[in-house]
Write a protein that holds these residues in place. Sequence first.
Motif, PDB file in Angstrom:
ATOM      1  N   MET A   1      -3.956   1.895  -6.409  1.00 30.87           N
ATOM      2  CA  MET A   1      -4.595   1.756  -5.100  1.00 30.87           C
ATOM      3  C   MET A   1      -3.891   0.675  -4.287  1.00 30.87           C
ATOM      4  SD  MET A   1      -8.433   0.449  -4.051  1.00 30.87           S
ATOM      5  CE  MET A   1      -9.305   1.855  -4.715  1.00 30.87           C
ATOM      6  N   LEU A   2      -3.785   0.915  -2.997  1.00 29.45           N
ATOM      7  CA  LEU A   2      -3.243  -0.063  -2.058  1.00 29.45           C
ATOM      8  C   LEU A   2      -4.380  -0.553  -1.167  1.00 29.45           C
ATOM      9  CD1 LEU A   2      -1.081  -1.548  -0.376  1.00 29.45           C
ATOM     10  CD2 LEU A   2      -0.603   0.637   0.758  1.00 29.45           C
ATOM     11  N   GLU A   3      -4.506  -1.864  -1.061  1.00 34.84           N
ATOM     12  CA  GLU A   3      -5.542  -2.455  -0.213  1.00 34.84           C
ATOM     13  C   GLU A   3      -4.914  -3.459   0.744  1.00 34.84           C
ATOM     14  OE1 GLU A   3      -9.414  -3.388  -2.517  1.00 34.84           O
ATOM     15  OE2 GLU A   3      -7.787  -3.583  -3.984  1.00 34.84           O
ATOM     16  N   ILE A   4      -5.409  -3.468   1.976  1.00 29.09           N
ATOM     17  CA  ILE A   4      -5.053  -4.517   2.929  1.00 29.09           C
ATOM     18  C   ILE A   4      -6.335  -5.221   3.347  1.00 29.09           C
ATOM     19  CG2 ILE A   4      -2.919  -3.470   3.768  1.00 29.09           C
ATOM     20  CD1 ILE A   4      -4.480  -2.318   6.118  1.00 29.09           C
ATOM     21  N   ASN A 155      10.946   7.807  -7.926  1.00 28.69           N
ATOM     22  CA  ASN A 155       9.607   8.126  -8.452  1.00 28.69           C
ATOM     23  C   ASN A 155       8.575   7.092  -8.007  1.00 28.69           C
ATOM     24  OD1 ASN A 155      10.024  10.544 -10.039  1.00 28.69           O
ATOM     25  ND2 ASN A 155      11.223   9.272 -11.432  1.00 28.69           N
ATOM     26  N   PRO A 156       8.405   6.903  -6.716  1.00 26.83           N
ATOM     27  CA  PRO A 156       7.528   5.838  -6.235  1.00 26.83           C
ATOM     28  C   PRO A 156       6.051   6.110  -6.486  1.00 26.83           C
ATOM     29  CG  PRO A 156       8.161   7.221  -4.404  1.00 26.83           C
ATOM     30  CD  PRO A 156       8.961   7.696  -5.599  1.00 26.83           C
ATOM     31  N   LYS A 157       5.300   5.035  -6.595  1.00 32.67           N
ATOM     32  CA  LYS A 157       3.841   5.136  -6.648  1.00 32.67           C
ATOM     33  C   LYS A 157       3.257   5.145  -5.243  1.00 32.67           C
ATOM     34  CE  LYS A 157       1.575   2.633  -9.608  1.00 32.67           C
ATOM     35  NZ  LYS A 157       1.074   1.471 -10.375  1.00 32.67           N
ATOM     36  N   TYR A 158       4.037   4.624  -4.280  1.00 34.70           N
ATOM     37  CA  TYR A 158       3.561   4.484  -2.903  1.00 34.70           C
ATOM     38  C   TYR A 158       4.623   5.059  -1.963  1.00 34.70           C
ATOM     39  CZ  TYR A 158       1.106   0.895  -5.561  1.00 34.70           C
ATOM     40  OH  TYR A 158       0.410   0.229  -6.528  1.00 34.70           O
ATOM     41  N   LEU A 159       4.189   5.894  -1.033  1.00 36.27           N
ATOM     42  CA  LEU A 159       5.096   6.508  -0.073  1.00 36.27           C
ATOM     43  C   LEU A 159       4.633   6.160   1.340  1.00 36.27           C
ATOM     44  CD1 LEU A 159       7.450   8.452   0.607  1.00 36.27           C
ATOM     45  CD2 LEU A 159       5.781  10.328   0.494  1.00 36.27           C
ATOM     46  N   PHE A 160       5.552   5.617   2.137  1.00 36.71           N
ATOM     47  CA  PHE A 160       5.255   5.234   3.521  1.00 36.71           C
ATOM     48  C   PHE A 160       6.127   6.050   4.461  1.00 36.71           C
ATOM     49  CE2 PHE A 160       4.436   1.617   0.767  1.00 36.71           C
ATOM     50  CZ  PHE A 160       3.159   1.232   1.161  1.00 36.71           C
ATOM     51  N   CYS A 161       5.506   6.676   5.452  1.00 30.32           N
ATOM     52  CA  CYS A 161       6.221   7.526   6.409  1.00 30.32           C
ATOM     53  C   CYS A 161       5.926   7.051   7.826  1.00 30.32           C
ATOM     54  CB  CYS A 161       5.797   8.988   6.261  1.00 30.32           C
ATOM     55  SG  CYS A 161       5.991   9.661   4.596  1.00 30.32           S
ATOM     56  N   ASP A 162       6.965   6.648   8.539  1.00 31.37           N
ATOM     57  CA  ASP A 162       6.813   6.147   9.901  1.00 31.37           C
ATOM     58  C   ASP A 162       7.189   7.254  10.886  1.00 31.37           C
ATOM     59  OD1 ASP A 162       6.460   4.624  12.145  1.00 31.37           O
ATOM     60  OD2 ASP A 162       8.154   3.277  11.782  1.00 31.37           O
ATOM     61  N   GLU A 163       6.186   7.831  11.530  1.00 30.36           N
ATOM     62  CA  GLU A 163       6.372   8.898  12.516  1.00 30.36           C
ATOM     63  C   GLU A 163       7.298  10.002  11.972  1.00 30.36           C
ATOM     64  OE1 GLU A 163       4.666   9.168  15.127  1.00 30.36           O
ATOM     65  OE2 GLU A 163       4.075   7.178  15.819  1.00 30.36           O
ATOM     66  N   ASP A 185       0.239  15.293  -3.516  1.00 31.52           N
ATOM     67  CA  ASP A 185      -0.633  15.917  -4.505  1.00 31.52           C
ATOM     68  C   ASP A 185       0.062  16.062  -5.862  1.00 31.52           C
ATOM     69  OD1 ASP A 185      -2.589  16.155  -2.592  1.00 31.52           O
ATOM     70  OD2 ASP A 185      -2.162  18.256  -2.128  1.00 31.52           O
ATOM     71  N   GLU A 186       1.308  16.506  -5.809  1.00 32.66           N
ATOM     72  CA  GLU A 186       2.042  16.817  -7.041  1.00 32.66           C
ATOM     73  C   GLU A 186       2.271  15.577  -7.899  1.00 32.66           C
ATOM     74  OE1 GLU A 186       6.423  18.658  -8.225  1.00 32.66           O
ATOM     75  OE2 GLU A 186       5.534  19.096  -6.260  1.00 32.66           O
ATOM     76  N   TYR A 187       2.657  14.484  -7.252  1.00 32.89           N
ATOM     77  CA  TYR A 187       2.996  13.267  -7.988  1.00 32.89           C
ATOM     78  C   TYR A 187       1.899  12.204  -7.934  1.00 32.89           C
ATOM     79  CZ  TYR A 187       7.654  15.345  -7.799  1.00 32.89           C
ATOM     80  OH  TYR A 187       8.719  16.205  -7.916  1.00 32.89           O
ATOM     81  N   GLN A 188       0.774  12.530  -7.284  1.00 31.46           N
ATOM     82  CA  GLN A 188      -0.349  11.597  -7.157  1.00 31.46           C
ATOM     83  C   GLN A 188       0.109  10.245  -6.584  1.00 31.46           C
ATOM     84  OE1 GLN A 188      -4.003  12.096  -7.868  1.00 31.46           O
ATOM     85  NE2 GLN A 188      -2.967  13.961  -7.185  1.00 31.46           N
ATOM     86  N   ILE A 189       0.894  10.333  -5.523  1.00 34.84           N
ATOM     87  CA  ILE A 189       1.399   9.152  -4.818  1.00 34.84           C
ATOM     88  C   ILE A 189       0.339   8.657  -3.846  1.00 34.84           C
ATOM     89  CG2 ILE A 189       3.204   8.321  -3.239  1.00 34.84           C
ATOM     90  CD1 ILE A 189       5.041  10.482  -4.345  1.00 34.84           C
ATOM     91  N   THR A 190       0.315   7.368  -3.611  1.00 33.86           N
ATOM     92  CA  THR A 190      -0.486   6.792  -2.534  1.00 33.86           C
ATOM     93  C   THR A 190       0.363   6.853  -1.273  1.00 33.86           C
ATOM     94  OG1 THR A 190      -1.614   5.290  -4.065  1.00 33.86           O
ATOM     95  CG2 THR A 190      -1.703   4.738  -1.721  1.00 33.86           C
TER      96      THR A 190
END
Length: 248
Positions: A1-4, A155-163, A185-190
């Motif tokens: 989980m990622l929290e801010i 193989n990241p746990k977290y994926l960030f996409c900017d626009e 969904d496939e890799y259960q990435i945040t």
Amino acid sequence: MLEIKNISKTFGDRQVLYNISGSFEPGQTSLIIGGSGTGKSVLLKCMIGLVKPDSGEVLYDGRNFLADNEEEQKTIRREMGVLFQGSALFDSKTVLENVRFPLDMLTDMSSSEKNDRAQICLQRVGLEGAGDRMPSEISGGMKKRVGIARAIVLNPKYLFCDEPNSGLDPLTSIKIDQLIKEITDEYQITTVVITHDMNSMLEIGEKIMFLYKGKKLWEGNSDTIVHSSVSELNDFIYANKLLREMEK
């Protein structure tokens, strides 16, 4: 989980973020939306360590990214994949070389292992056979796919996409959204997506955070967004609908 937690940021005498808090779950496509200048990209940069907030916490599975020492931050960064706005490919490198770049920088894998991993990621985004081509030889939609392949090569746990849909036609945008959702969904990435695209909000917005003038005014999902009582959000949705109609 990622929290801010309570993220605030000021540049000079201009405050761009005001105590932003939220959480982002594994296997969930979370969107941060808002108009230009609302602080979306600054918040993303705070989350991935490109900008240091004035106050607040960024927690990766309970680990305070902002308080960690440099070595611990590197460990967390290796768990991140980032798709930058405009894809940010290296013009002088082939598609395959672009995808394997994080492996070159952050791993001790052999050259053949790196190439094999990069090919697997290219195949996952539907670009098998394109490894020898240069960025100038492929379309905008293909560049986005290359950017996604590079973002997941570690193989990241977290994926960030900017626009991720900037500069794309509506049909290609839908395909990129579907690909991001499938990989999440496939890799259960945040996955956290910065966007102002209305189709993204309705199709893949499992969790949506709306920013307005640096403040979080609303949080919900694709089912509840159209029933919001927040006037600023409703104006934002209406403006996006008009833009979509003009693009048809």
